[in-house]
Design a protein around this motif. Sequence first.
Motif, PDB file in Angstrom:
ATOM      1  N   GLN A   1       0.835  -1.203   0.000  1.00  0.00           N
ATOM      2  CA  GLN A   1       0.000   0.000   0.000  1.00  0.00           C
ATOM      3  C   GLN A   1       0.870   1.254   0.000  1.00  0.00           C
ATOM      4  OE1 GLN A   1      -2.314  -0.677   3.542  1.00  0.00           O
ATOM      5  NE2 GLN A   1      -3.874  -1.870   2.471  1.00  0.00           N
ATOM      6  N   MET A   2       1.936   1.241   0.793  1.00  0.00           N
ATOM      7  CA  MET A   2       2.851   2.386   0.846  1.00  0.00           C
ATOM      8  C   MET A   2       3.494   2.626  -0.519  1.00  0.00           C
ATOM      9  SD  MET A   2       4.605   1.771   4.605  1.00  0.00           S
ATOM     10  CE  MET A   2       6.073   2.644   4.165  1.00  0.00           C
ATOM     11  N   LYS A   3       3.862   1.542  -1.185  1.00  0.00           N
ATOM     12  CA  LYS A   3       4.485   1.653  -2.508  1.00  0.00           C
ATOM     13  C   LYS A   3       3.515   2.289  -3.496  1.00  0.00           C
ATOM     14  CE  LYS A   3       7.192  -1.145  -5.704  1.00  0.00           C
ATOM     15  NZ  LYS A   3       7.683  -2.482  -6.028  1.00  0.00           N
ATOM     16  N   GLU A   4       2.267   1.886  -3.454  1.00  0.00           N
ATOM     17  CA  GLU A   4       1.245   2.450  -4.339  1.00  0.00           C
ATOM     18  C   GLU A   4       1.019   3.929  -4.026  1.00  0.00           C
ATOM     19  OE1 GLU A   4      -1.515   3.225  -7.139  1.00  0.00           O
ATOM     20  OE2 GLU A   4      -0.260   1.439  -7.028  1.00  0.00           O
ATOM     21  N   LEU A   5       0.937   4.264  -2.750  1.00  0.00           N
ATOM     22  CA  LEU A   5       0.755   5.661  -2.363  1.00  0.00           C
ATOM     23  C   LEU A   5       1.953   6.512  -2.766  1.00  0.00           C
ATOM     24  CD1 LEU A   5      -0.915   5.255   1.133  1.00  0.00           C
ATOM     25  CD2 LEU A   5      -1.982   6.133  -0.947  1.00  0.00           C
ATOM     26  N   GLU A   6       3.156   5.984  -2.623  1.00  0.00           N
ATOM     27  CA  GLU A   6       4.351   6.718  -3.022  1.00  0.00           C
ATOM     28  C   GLU A   6       4.362   6.942  -4.531  1.00  0.00           C
ATOM     29  OE1 GLU A   6       7.378   9.079  -2.987  1.00  0.00           O
ATOM     30  OE2 GLU A   6       6.532   8.345  -1.121  1.00  0.00           O
ATOM     31  N   ALA A   7       3.891   5.973  -5.294  1.00  0.00           N
ATOM     32  CA  ALA A   7       3.802   6.140  -6.747  1.00  0.00           C
ATOM     33  C   ALA A   7       2.814   7.256  -7.088  1.00  0.00           C
ATOM     34  CB  ALA A   7       3.391   4.826  -7.410  1.00  0.00           C
ATOM     35  N   GLN A   8       1.694   7.297  -6.392  1.00  0.00           N
ATOM     36  CA  GLN A   8       0.714   8.358  -6.619  1.00  0.00           C
ATOM     37  C   GLN A   8       1.290   9.717  -6.238  1.00  0.00           C
ATOM     38  OE1 GLN A   8      -3.001   7.462  -4.641  1.00  0.00           O
ATOM     39  NE2 GLN A   8      -3.081   5.403  -5.499  1.00  0.00           N
ATOM     40  N   ALA A   9       2.008   9.783  -5.119  1.00  0.00           N
ATOM     41  CA  ALA A   9       2.620  11.031  -4.681  1.00  0.00           C
ATOM     42  C   ALA A   9       3.665  11.502  -5.687  1.00  0.00           C
ATOM     43  CB  ALA A   9       3.246  10.855  -3.296  1.00  0.00           C
ATOM     44  N   GLU A  10       4.445  10.582  -6.209  1.00  0.00           N
ATOM     45  CA  GLU A  10       5.470  10.942  -7.185  1.00  0.00           C
ATOM     46  C   GLU A  10       4.835  11.463  -8.471  1.00  0.00           C
ATOM     47  OE1 GLU A  10       8.917  12.025  -8.616  1.00  0.00           O
ATOM     48  OE2 GLU A  10       8.646  11.270  -6.586  1.00  0.00           O
ATOM     49  N   GLU A  11       3.713  10.889  -8.857  1.00  0.00           N
ATOM     50  CA  GLU A  11       2.991  11.369 -10.034  1.00  0.00           C
ATOM     51  C   GLU A  11       2.525  12.815  -9.829  1.00  0.00           C
ATOM     52  OE1 GLU A  11      -1.116  10.240 -12.326  1.00  0.00           O
ATOM     53  OE2 GLU A  11       0.127   8.581 -11.610  1.00  0.00           O
ATOM     54  N   LEU A  12       2.022  13.108  -8.643  1.00  0.00           N
ATOM     55  CA  LEU A  12       1.596  14.479  -8.335  1.00  0.00           C
ATOM     56  C   LEU A  12       2.789  15.433  -8.314  1.00  0.00           C
ATOM     57  CD1 LEU A  12      -1.028  13.739  -5.545  1.00  0.00           C
ATOM     58  CD2 LEU A  12      -1.494  14.543  -7.869  1.00  0.00           C
ATOM     59  N   ARG A  13       3.906  15.000  -7.730  1.00  0.00           N
ATOM     60  CA  ARG A  13       5.115  15.832  -7.726  1.00  0.00           C
ATOM     61  C   ARG A  13       5.546  16.156  -9.156  1.00  0.00           C
ATOM     62  NH1 ARG A  13       7.072  11.795  -4.223  1.00  0.00           N
ATOM     63  NH2 ARG A  13       6.663  12.355  -2.068  1.00  0.00           N
ATOM     64  N   THR A  14       5.497  15.149 -10.026  1.00  0.00           N
ATOM     65  CA  THR A  14       5.893  15.332 -11.415  1.00  0.00           C
ATOM     66  C   THR A  14       4.994  16.339 -12.112  1.00  0.00           C
ATOM     67  OG1 THR A  14       6.783  13.085 -11.492  1.00  0.00           O
ATOM     68  CG2 THR A  14       6.280  14.117 -13.602  1.00  0.00           C
ATOM     69  N   GLU A  15       3.693  16.256 -11.863  1.00  0.00           N
ATOM     70  CA  GLU A  15       2.748  17.204 -12.461  1.00  0.00           C
ATOM     71  C   GLU A  15       3.034  18.634 -11.986  1.00  0.00           C
ATOM     72  OE1 GLU A  15      -1.274  16.022 -11.675  1.00  0.00           O
ATOM     73  OE2 GLU A  15      -0.993  14.050 -12.593  1.00  0.00           O
ATOM     74  N   ILE A  16       3.300  18.793 -10.704  1.00  0.00           N
ATOM     75  CA  ILE A  16       3.571  20.124 -10.154  1.00  0.00           C
ATOM     76  C   ILE A  16       4.882  20.666 -10.719  1.00  0.00           C
ATOM     77  CG2 ILE A  16       4.079  21.410  -8.036  1.00  0.00           C
ATOM     78  CD1 ILE A  16       2.166  19.359  -6.607  1.00  0.00           C
ATOM     79  N   LYS A  17       5.909  19.831 -10.797  1.00  0.00           N
ATOM     80  CA  LYS A  17       7.187  20.255 -11.362  1.00  0.00           C
ATOM     81  C   LYS A  17       7.019  20.673 -12.823  1.00  0.00           C
ATOM     82  CE  LYS A  17       9.991  17.160  -8.504  1.00  0.00           C
ATOM     83  NZ  LYS A  17      10.835  15.953  -8.555  1.00  0.00           N
ATOM     84  N   ALA A  18       6.225  19.920 -13.566  1.00  0.00           N
ATOM     85  CA  ALA A  18       5.979  20.251 -14.969  1.00  0.00           C
ATOM     86  C   ALA A  18       5.298  21.611 -15.080  1.00  0.00           C
ATOM     87  CB  ALA A  18       5.138  19.160 -15.635  1.00  0.00           C
TER      88      ALA A  18
END
Length: 91
Positions: free
Chosen positions: A19-36
Amino acid sequence: MTERIIENRVKKLQTIEAQMKELEAQAEELRTEIKAELEERGVDELKTKNFIIRWKEIISNRIDSKALKAALPDVYSQFVKPTSSRRFTVA
C-alpha cells in the motif's frame, strides 16, 4: 511469539508495504505534475493561497572519495571512517 503470529505479522507487513508503494507512486505522479507546471511557467517558486512551492536547483560540493583514494591513498586512509548499520529483510 509463535511461528503463526510471526507469519501473520509478516503478511500484514507485506500488505502495508505494498500500500505504501502504491501511495508513493501516486505522490510521485503528483510531484511530477507540479514540477511540470513550474517548468511550463518558467519559475522555480510558486505562491498559492496556502502554499509556497519551490523546485530549485541546489548545488553542493562533496568529496569524490574514489578520486581522492586513487590520487592520495595515504590522505584518504587517514580520514576514512568506518560505519556500521543493520538491514532488516524478509525473503
